[in-house]
Design an enzyme around this catalytic site. Sequence first.
Site, PDB file in Angstrom:
ATOM      1  CG  ASP A  44      -8.014  10.520   8.387  1.00 48.80           C
ATOM      2  OD1 ASP A  44      -9.042  10.842   7.757  1.00 48.80           O
ATOM      3  OD2 ASP A  44      -6.954  10.194   7.809  1.00 48.80           O
TER       4      ASP A  44
ATOM      5  N   GLY B 285       0.348   5.650   1.231  1.00 47.56           N
ATOM      6  CA  GLY B 285      -0.475   6.743   1.712  1.00 47.56           C
ATOM      7  C   GLY B 285       0.329   8.018   1.779  1.00 47.56           C
ATOM      8  N   GLY B 286      -0.228   9.031   2.445  1.00 46.63           N
ATOM      9  CA  GLY B 286       0.477  10.296   2.578  1.00 46.63           C
ATOM     10  C   GLY B 286       1.761  10.153   3.363  1.00 46.63           C
ATOM     11  CG  PHE B 287       3.746   7.630   7.139  1.00 47.62           C
ATOM     12  CD1 PHE B 287       3.780   8.253   8.373  1.00 47.62           C
ATOM     13  CD2 PHE B 287       4.744   6.722   6.838  1.00 47.62           C
ATOM     14  CE1 PHE B 287       4.797   7.985   9.267  1.00 47.62           C
ATOM     15  CE2 PHE B 287       5.762   6.453   7.717  1.00 47.62           C
ATOM     16  CZ  PHE B 287       5.775   7.082   8.954  1.00 47.62           C
TER      17      PHE B 287
ATOM     18  N   GLY C  93       0.820  -1.210   0.000  1.00 45.55           N
ATOM     19  CA  GLY C  93       0.000   0.000   0.000  1.00 45.55           C
ATOM     20  C   GLY C  93       0.844   1.246   0.000  1.00 45.55           C
TER      21      GLY C  93
ATOM     22  N   PRO D 161       5.164   4.566   1.548  1.00 47.23           N
ATOM     23  CG  PRO D 161       7.104   3.584   0.712  1.00 47.23           C
ATOM     24  CD  PRO D 161       6.532   4.909   1.106  1.00 47.23           C
ATOM     25  CB  VAL D 162       2.231   0.176   3.811  1.00 45.70           C
ATOM     26  CG1 VAL D 162       2.086  -0.842   4.942  1.00 45.70           C
ATOM     27  CG2 VAL D 162       1.755   1.551   4.270  1.00 45.70           C
TER      28      VAL D 162
ATOM     29  CE  LYS E 182       1.594   4.471   8.225  1.00 45.14           C
ATOM     30  NZ  LYS E 182       0.526   5.131   9.028  1.00 45.14           N
TER      31      LYS E 182
END
Length: 393
Positions: free
Chosen positions: A179, A63-65, A61, A67-68, A82
Amino acid sequence: MFLLLVLELTDDSNKKKPVVVIVIVSISIVSGMFIVGWIIWFDLVTVAAATNNFSYASKIGEGGFGPVYKGVLETGQEVAVKRLSKSSGQGLEEFKNEVILIAKLQHRNLVRLLGCCIQGEERMLIYEYMPNKSLDYFIFDQTRSTLLPWHKRFDIIMGIARGLLYLHQDSRLRIIHRDLKTSNILLDREMNSKISDFGIARIFGGDQSEARTKRVIGTYGYMSPEYAIDGKFSVKSDVFSFGTLVLEIVNGKKNRGFNHADHDHNLLGHAWLQWKEDKVLELVDAAMEDSYVVSQVMKCIQVGLLCVQKYPEDRPIMSSVVVMLSNESVTLPQPKQPGFFTERSSRDTDLLSRKEKGCTENPVTITVCTMIINFVEEWQRTLTLVSSHSGGR
């Protein structure tokens, strides 16, 4: 090895107070981990080996943080990693925030944060691995949604409710998630729901019941009106997000981007119209066919509408929500009009989460966390120096 830190921190009254922080450090050559107090600090070599050097095949995955990745430790334990992207504009503060909360939150319906890795420019968070991904992976997909019959969806709703009740009331500190959305509800092997991603969560202390921010962050479609418009957030703004989740789980469609031939309302508006016309069962996802219990579905829709009411004072608290959902004999109040009950342009598109650079977190908590992080970085530099000198003899 023990390290005693005595810090002088300034509280809101500008009075300096000594705070003693005892950090316990042990080094395991076998596991490649640093244990600092309540936090397991993984070294980069261990995490890289677990994720096959952060290979594309291990990526699950983004996200804004950042890659996971899925990883497997030497012990055989599966983990999710993460990795803070160097180009991320929002990851560092979220990273610190999750570290702050790591010792605070332990509940079966919250994803467990196992530890982190701080080495060089790398910042990583290591979680328990959730093999069934996130809730949105199932309910918004026409094929996979059939794998979630009503009894399982109801269990997921109850799990989210209990996790949120823990955050708001039963944990040592009151936590506002800010969130809550389908992609932040992860599913374990038995499809049990677990709330994840506390990067923008806030801690409320004492009798605090509400806060305001100048920079609104989160995900549109799940934000309460008072938060999206005025920056006010509280347990009631999380309740609004929960109500949106419930209606999405029942209906199988996203709130934002919802389309209907007869109007341009979002899912909340559509549910309200169906409620007023006594047609609420038409909201039920067709993928569930005849698997649902009518009384449970109707109760969930009513609870969902109670949670998304326009004014926060009208919404129930999570302890009441859990009682309403789990007790068949409870009489529920009639819901009022939901927030954002206005028809919008069909050209509207989803807005992604945005990072809030300004932070009004508890300054003492953040300072202590930062000191611990700085200490670990210094300790790792010292180990490197010692190792280099030993190798040169």
